[in-house]
Motif scaffolding. Structure first.
Motif, PDB file in Angstrom:
ATOM      1  N   SER A   9       0.807  -1.227   0.000  1.00  0.00           N
ATOM      2  CA  SER A   9       0.000   0.000   0.000  1.00  0.00           C
ATOM      3  C   SER A   9       0.838   1.274   0.000  1.00  0.00           C
ATOM      4  O   SER A   9       0.301   2.363  -0.173  1.00  0.00           O
ATOM      5  N   ASN A  10       2.146   1.157   0.181  1.00  0.00           N
ATOM      6  CA  ASN A  10       3.018   2.334   0.227  1.00  0.00           C
ATOM      7  C   ASN A  10       3.610   2.725  -1.118  1.00  0.00           C
ATOM      8  O   ASN A  10       4.270   3.770  -1.214  1.00  0.00           O
ATOM      9  N   TYR A  11       3.380   1.917  -2.145  1.00  0.00           N
ATOM     10  CA  TYR A  11       4.085   2.111  -3.403  1.00  0.00           C
ATOM     11  C   TYR A  11       3.148   2.177  -4.604  1.00  0.00           C
ATOM     12  O   TYR A  11       2.154   1.448  -4.680  1.00  0.00           O
ATOM     13  N   ALA A  12       3.524   3.066  -5.543  1.00  0.00           N
ATOM     14  CA  ALA A  12       2.863   3.049  -6.838  1.00  0.00           C
ATOM     15  C   ALA A  12       3.246   1.768  -7.573  1.00  0.00           C
ATOM     16  O   ALA A  12       4.326   1.207  -7.361  1.00  0.00           O
TER      17      ALA A  12
ATOM     18  N   TYR B 288      -1.093   5.235  -8.466  1.00  0.00           N
ATOM     19  CA  TYR B 288      -0.456   5.664  -7.230  1.00  0.00           C
ATOM     20  C   TYR B 288      -0.791   4.688  -6.092  1.00  0.00           C
ATOM     21  O   TYR B 288      -1.746   3.905  -6.181  1.00  0.00           O
ATOM     22  N   SER B 289      -0.048   4.804  -5.021  1.00  0.00           N
ATOM     23  CA  SER B 289      -0.246   3.895  -3.896  1.00  0.00           C
ATOM     24  C   SER B 289      -1.658   3.963  -3.351  1.00  0.00           C
ATOM     25  O   SER B 289      -2.239   2.943  -2.947  1.00  0.00           O
ATOM     26  N   ASP B 290      -2.225   5.180  -3.344  1.00  0.00           N
ATOM     27  CA  ASP B 290      -3.583   5.356  -2.808  1.00  0.00           C
ATOM     28  C   ASP B 290      -4.646   5.300  -3.899  1.00  0.00           C
ATOM     29  O   ASP B 290      -5.823   5.539  -3.617  1.00  0.00           O
ATOM     30  N   GLY B 291      -4.229   5.053  -5.124  1.00  0.00           N
ATOM     31  CA  GLY B 291      -5.178   4.942  -6.227  1.00  0.00           C
ATOM     32  C   GLY B 291      -5.684   6.272  -6.756  1.00  0.00           C
ATOM     33  O   GLY B 291      -6.539   6.296  -7.642  1.00  0.00           O
TER      34      GLY B 291
END
Length: 120
Positions: free
Chosen positions: A30-33, A52-55
């Protein structure tokens, strides 16, 4: 150690669909693209899509816009690529990649690839 394992490739007819999956392990997903790239013999690897990590940011290669959808399930450490309306020119080896940051930087790990063949 970091592992990226793709699956879901195969043979599809023009106009058909495939869904690629990439299961990640060995890092905090969850920390990485993450991204998908593809390569055909004699051509360089091209980026197809990234997230991106958070979408909250998504990139698509122009030729796949409206046909491919990237997504991620951070709870399952899995990246997806839904490919619809496939065309023969989508035939390639598809690779999952991890970026070094939560946004697009440079990839530091690649999966082994999964072959997608679009043919009638």
């Amino acid at each position: 150690q970091v592992q990226l394992v793709e699956s879901g490739g195969g043979l599809a007819q023009p106009g058909g669909s495939l869904r690629l999956s990439c299961v990640a392990s060995g890092f905090t997903f969850s920390n990485y693209a993450m991204g998908w790239a593809r390569q055909t013999p004699g051509k360089g690897r091209e980026w197809v899509s990234g997230i991106y990590s958070d979408g909250n940011d998504i990139y698509y290669l122009d030729s796949v816009k409206g046909r491919f959808t990237i997504s991620r399930d951070n709870a399952k450490n899995t990246l997806y690529l839904q490919m619809n309306n496939l065309k023969p020119e989508d035939t390639a080896q598809y690779y999952c990649a991890k970026f070094t940051k939560a946004w697009y930087t440079q990839p530091d790990y690649w999966g082994q690839g999964t072959q997608v063949t679009v043919s009638s």
